[in-house]
Design an enzyme around this catalytic site. Structure first.
Site, PDB file in Angstrom:
ATOM      1  N   LYS A  95       0.829  -1.207   0.000  1.00 16.77           N
ATOM      2  CA  LYS A  95       0.000   0.000   0.000  1.00 16.77           C
ATOM      3  C   LYS A  95       0.864   1.257   0.000  1.00 16.77           C
ATOM      4  CE  LYS A  95      -3.734  -0.299   2.271  1.00 16.77           C
ATOM      5  NZ  LYS A  95      -4.699  -0.499   3.373  1.00 16.77           N
ATOM      6  N   ARG A 150      -3.650   2.815   8.602  1.00 15.17           N
ATOM      7  CA  ARG A 150      -3.928   1.551   7.930  1.00 15.17           C
ATOM      8  C   ARG A 150      -2.677   0.689   7.861  1.00 15.17           C
ATOM      9  NH1 ARG A 150      -8.342   2.125   3.630  1.00 15.17           N
ATOM     10  NH2 ARG A 150      -9.247   4.170   3.914  1.00 15.17           N
ATOM     11  N   GLY A 209      -8.554  -7.042   4.649  1.00 18.03           N
ATOM     12  CA  GLY A 209      -9.430  -7.236   5.791  1.00 18.03           C
ATOM     13  C   GLY A 209      -8.823  -8.002   6.945  1.00 18.03           C
ATOM     14  N   MET A 242      -5.991  -7.288   8.724  1.00 23.99           N
ATOM     15  CA  MET A 242      -5.402  -6.454   9.778  1.00 23.99           C
ATOM     16  C   MET A 242      -6.275  -5.233  10.038  1.00 23.99           C
ATOM     17  SD  MET A 242      -1.319  -6.809   9.029  1.00 23.99           S
ATOM     18  CE  MET A 242      -1.454  -6.575   7.260  1.00 23.99           C
ATOM     19  N   ARG A 298      -3.928  -1.345  -5.888  1.00 22.83           N
ATOM     20  CA  ARG A 298      -3.160  -2.590  -5.775  1.00 22.83           C
ATOM     21  C   ARG A 298      -3.564  -3.477  -6.933  1.00 22.83           C
ATOM     22  NH1 ARG A 298      -6.390  -4.355  -0.290  1.00 22.83           N
ATOM     23  NH2 ARG A 298      -8.456  -4.551  -1.211  1.00 22.83           N
ATOM     24  N   HIS A 322     -16.193  -7.687   1.535  1.00 20.54           N
ATOM     25  CA  HIS A 322     -15.204  -8.629   2.057  1.00 20.54           C
ATOM     26  C   HIS A 322     -15.430 -10.036   1.504  1.00 20.54           C
ATOM     27  CE1 HIS A 322     -13.860 -11.662   5.038  1.00 20.54           C
ATOM     28  NE2 HIS A 322     -12.790 -10.907   5.093  1.00 20.54           N
ATOM     29  N   SER A 356      13.613 -41.258  -8.418  1.00 21.60           N
ATOM     30  CA  SER A 356      12.341 -40.538  -8.361  1.00 21.60           C
ATOM     31  C   SER A 356      12.036 -40.288  -6.887  1.00 21.60           C
ATOM     32  CB  SER A 356      11.223 -41.358  -9.008  1.00 21.60           C
ATOM     33  OG  SER A 356      10.004 -40.646  -8.950  1.00 21.60           O
ATOM     34  N   CYS A 382       7.720 -37.815  -7.758  1.00 22.56           N
ATOM     35  CA  CYS A 382       6.399 -38.371  -8.040  1.00 22.56           C
ATOM     36  C   CYS A 382       5.463 -38.290  -6.840  1.00 22.56           C
ATOM     37  CB  CYS A 382       6.514 -39.819  -8.506  1.00 22.56           C
ATOM     38  SG  CYS A 382       7.313 -40.911  -7.317  1.00 22.56           S
ATOM     39  N   TYR A 420      12.037 -33.953 -14.397  1.00 25.24           N
ATOM     40  CA  TYR A 420      10.593 -34.000 -14.544  1.00 25.24           C
ATOM     41  C   TYR A 420       9.899 -33.996 -13.188  1.00 25.24           C
ATOM     42  CZ  TYR A 420      10.696 -39.008 -13.345  1.00 25.24           C
ATOM     43  OH  TYR A 420      10.874 -40.202 -12.699  1.00 25.24           O
TER      44      TYR A 420
END
Length: 914
Positions: free
Chosen positions: A40, A110, A119, A121, A360, A478, A803, A870, A890
């Protein structure tokens, strides 16, 4: 201390202890300083720097939050003076005086975390009002009602957030709201803004008395006492239950802390030419490029966000406040072009003058995230790489989930409509509280959380619900904001619904439903239905299965675009965990490039073969066991033929039998008797054998490679079935390319692997000789116990691939069963011992170090060692990022996670390249 990266400031030694950063006429920061100023504060500085109408203020940095918790909730010695200087600067810019009787400056206080936590804090507005300054505000505004409205709001916020009135209250209802509602009822008034100045003045006296009665303290009149109380409350809220739960859900580290933003107040409740609202540069639910949002006239910001009053759509402002609407359109365009993303911004209009209070990157649904990224690229605002990084990988899942079956939805009873705030279809049992939603979810039931409006305290219930339904609030309330971020279906502002919490009923248009009854909601249309509605496959799945044309679905076009981009940039290959041809075909349709885990034990449960498997287990010697295995061999061979065909030349990693044998045996007496009769065995013999195979801790018992070492005939049968299936397909009239990879589970000693490897090679030679064909295959192991990782250099002498089976590796490393973690996980999460569930997201500092050790030392022995994962972690984006940086080739995840893994792998490669 963090170093300040802002090039606009001189880097001197004094900056190392700087805690306060201004924005306004003098702006000290910019958007790149999120770590120090929070999201913010950084964006406020950026907007001020580019000339947008931002009320002046200053940011107390996140370093102070760190200091605050490290020093017993105290502050650095220089901070008080720095804040006082900054307050005077703001007062000078506003031509007002903080605490001044005649021309008072009011400020908002704030929070501002690095990542948005809407919402979670605390916030305090109208700070600086007391019994004297309220008179001054009334005088300069020539509007006593406005001044007293601000004062009653401030007392309520401060009394609740700083002085803890709500926490001390025995009733669940907010005592301030109760006083307000009682006054309106006694006066016969419905809305807050119908109260006169005199009535609000009386309400203020009642509020102050409430505070004194509940806390034993008077409401503070000194404005600096108010300010430091508010600053302490905001820093303190960084570790409230809501914030901790939210951080855990989204992986926000506790050590980041929050900044505090102190900003001059501007007033949307100053009259009918004033207002406040929340707007999005695009639709956050669908991603469509339309101006989206809502506002209220003669109101303050919390009225919109809290959902206490249902606001008007932003389009209505074009008629009601046309000049302001035109100005907002210009701001909308400028914000999106500057920040190169969909923006969620708050605005206030005071006596016809527009102010922007914050911006934001807007929270959005998965569909919206993908559409916005793709269309921003088409508009040449961002490139493909940037677009990919803007899409949360989990967002892809929202394109694949079911929707309501069209016929079932048409036949269902529509009870009302609301505002569509989170698209998709959800059905479940009604729960009126977060606690009840959690109870139902733990029973295995689907839940729709139904509330008049939600508050941050409802977060846990929202997490456990399939959907959220509120009777008040709009698309920026909210409920809507959090639901979109959680990927939940959501409808807000369903005004025709009345909820009676005492009777636990929901009534709409003559229909009454009770808690526990089924309700269905369509978050795309806003429709609410009685009862349970059957669902249908998503458009993407229908296109992939050929039941819908690709040209008929824009959703599929978006999906396909993102997948093509992902495949262009990723380095990791994506495999799937699949045990049947159907699973394999689904995974291939989603883009799987092979099977990384076929769990052969799952094949033994199909049809009547479980009885043959049980006969093999109950055998008293090798001869009987081999006889039973002869029956299983053709079944296994057929399974592998189907699997190899479905994968059409892609590699298939097959794990040999892993679970302990007793898991295949019946525990119910009646089923045991049926088994004994079918096999022609005495019941007492069956019961005795089952008892003999019982293990105290099956996870650590006779399983994995130990089974193959004790009963080599099991390994012989399985690998014979694999190689005969390969030979059958390779010699068919239309040959099918086959790449089998045999995985030996639970190896901890190289001798274990050598024992099983000898059997594999022997059977392979026999099959190739008998079938007169040569074929290639690989043999490797699943690294799932710490000893395998520690002795990886030895095990790699025999293994051609590793794996990582991170499910069991996590259990054995942490000494923790995932089935029992629920006994203490909530407490560990609240105390932030676990930042994330270690079975959902890889424990990098523990399990991850073992994996790193295994990779490094395994490759020292065998340079061409193939590396994969995996476990379930292979479908987690954060874990995929770790695997990319670890150098794995992978990841292998469940079929529905394959698209998510493709995107996450691309994002990992792009981040690493930076």
């Amino acid at each position: 201390m963090k170093k300040i990266s802002d090039s606009s400031t001189t880097k001197s030694s004094s900056q190392k202890t700087r805690y306060v950063y201004n924005f306004g006429e003098q702006t000290d920061g910019n958007a790149s300083m999120r770590e120090l100023l929070g999201g913010k504060g950084a964006n406020l500085a950026e907007m001020a720097a580019i000339g947008l109408p931002v009320p002046p203020g200053f940011t107390v940095s996140t370093d102070v939050c760190t200091y605050f918790y490290a020093h017993g909730r105290s502050y650095p010695k220089t901070l008080a003076k720095d804040v006082e200087v900054a307050v005077k600067s703001v007062a000078k810019q506003m031509k007002r005086e903080f605490g001044g009787r005649d021309n008072p400056l009011l400020v908002s206080v704030r929070s501002g975390a690095r990542d948005s936590m809407p919402g979670m804090m605390d916030t305090i507005l109208n700070l600086g009002l007391n019994d004297e300054t309220v008179e001054g505000l009334a005088s300069i505004s020539d509007n006593p009602r406005f001044a007293w409205d601000c004062y009653r709001r401030f007392i309520q916020m401060y009394g609740d957030v700083v002085m803890g009135v709500q926490a001390l209250n025995e009733e669940s209802e907010c005592p301030f709201h109760a006083l307000l509602d009682n006054m309106k009822t006694s006066l016969g008034k419905e809305l807050d803004n119908e109260l006169t100045a005199e009535e609000l003045q009386e309400l203020v006296q009642r509020y102050k008395k409430l505070i004194a009665d509940k806390t034993g303290k008077s409401f503070p009149q000194d404005v600096y006492e108010q300010l430091w109380g508010a600053v302490g409350a905001v820093f303190g809220s960084w570790k409230n239950d809501r914030a901790i739960l939210y951080r855990s859900q989204y992986g926000i580290p506790a050590e980041w802390g929050t900044a505090v933003n102190i900003q001059a107040m501007v007033f949307g409740n100053a009259g009918d030419d004033s207002g406040t609202g929340v707007a999005f540069t695009r639709d956050p639910a669908t991603g469509e490029k339309v101006f989206y949002g809502e506002y209220l006239t003669n109101a303050q910001g919390e009225d919109v966000v809290a959902g206490v009053r249902t606001p008007k759509p932003i389009a209505a402002m074009a008629k009601e406040l046309p000049k302001n609407f035109t100005d907002l359109e210009k701001v909308r365009t400028r914000l999106e072009k500057h920040f190169k993303d969909m923006q969620d911004f708050e605005f206030t209009i005071e006596n016809g003058r527009l102010f922007i209070l914050q911006t934001r990157n807007g929270k959005r649904t998965g569909l919206a995230a993908i559409r916005i990224a793709v269309e921003l690229n088409k508009e040449k605002l961002i490139d493909q790489k940037t677009a990919l990084l803007k899409i949360p990988a989990e967002s892809v899942d929202t394109l694949l989930v079911p929707v309501f079956d069209a016929k079932a939805q048409k036949e269902a009873k529509l009870i009302c409509t609301g505002l569509p705030a989170g698209p998709g279809a959800a059905t479940g049992r009604i729960a009126f509280t977060a606690a009840q939603a959690e109870i139902e979810a733990r029973k295995g039931n689907k839940v729709i959380l139904c509330r008049s409006e939600t508050s941050p305290d409802d977060l846990k219930g929202m997490l456990h619900s399939q959907g959220i339904l509120t009777t008040r609030g709009g698309v920026s309330s909210h409920a809507a904001l959090v639901a979109r971020q959680l990927g939940k279906v959501c409808i807000c502002g369903a005004a025709d619904i009345t909820i009676n919490y005492e009777r636990k009923t929901l009534t709409a248009n003559g229909i009454t439903l009770k808690e526990g009854d089924y309700i269905s909601i369509n978050g795309t249309t806003g429709s609410v239905y009685q009862g349970l509605i059957e669902s249908a496959d998503s458009e993407v799945k229908r296109v992939l299965e050929g039941t819908m044309k690709a040209s008929e679905s824009y959703t599929y076009e978006l999906f396909n675009t993102v997948m093509e981009w992902s495949d262009k940039y990723r380095k990791l290959r994506i495999r799937t965990n699949a045990d049947t041809p159907a699973m394999a075909q689904t995974a291939v349709a989603y883009g799987a490039e092979g099977i990384g885990l076929c769990r052969t034990e799952h094949m033994f449960f199909e049809g009547s073969r479980i009885d043959d498997m049980r006969q093999m287990i109950l055998a008293v010697d090798g001869v009987q066991r081999r006889e039973a295995l002869k029956k299983l061999l053709p079944m296994q061979r057929k399974d592998f033929v189907g699997l190899f065909k479905a994968m059409a030349g892609r590699p298939v990693t097959i794990r040999l039998l892993d679970p302990p044998l007793h898991e295949f045996l019946p525990q119910d007496d009646a089923v045991r008797r049926q088994l004994a009769d079918k096999l022609g065995l005495p019941l007492e013999f069956v019961i005795d054998r089952i008892k003999a195979l019982h293990e105290e801790n099956p996870m650590l018992g006779c399983r994995g490679c130990r089974l193959g070492i004790l009963y080599p005939e099991i390994t012989e049968m399985q690998v014979q079935a694999i190689f005969e299936a390969a030979a059958e397909l390779l010699t068919a009239k239309k040959p099918v390319e086959v790449h089998p990879e045999i995985m030996i589970p639970l190896v901890g000693f190289k001798a274990e692997l050598a024992d099983q490897l000898a059997i594999v090679h022997r059977i392979a030679e026999q099959v190739m000789t008998r079938k007169k064909i040569k074929f290639k295959y690989m043999v490797g192991t699943m690294v799932e116990v710490p000893r395998a990782a520690i002795t990886a250099d030895e095990i790699a002498e025999h293994a051609e691939f590793f794996s990582f089976g991170t499910n069991d590796l996590t259990q054995t490393t942490l000494g923790l069963s995932r089935d029992d973690m629920g006994l203490f996980y909530d407490e560990y999460q609240q105390k932030e011992i676990y930042s994330k569930n270690p079975f959902a997201s890889l424990d990098k500092t523990g399990v991850g170090k073992l994996m790193q050790f295994a990779v490094t030392n395994g490759q020292k022995t065998r340079k061409d060692l193939k590396l994969g994962i995996c476990g379930e972690h292979a479908g987690d984006p954060d874990s995929i990022d770790f695997c990319h940086n670890l150098g794995l080739q992978y990841v292998s995840c469940s079929p529905p996670r394959v698209p998510i893994a493709r995107l996450a792998a691309a994002q990992a490669a792009l981040r690493a390249a930076k």
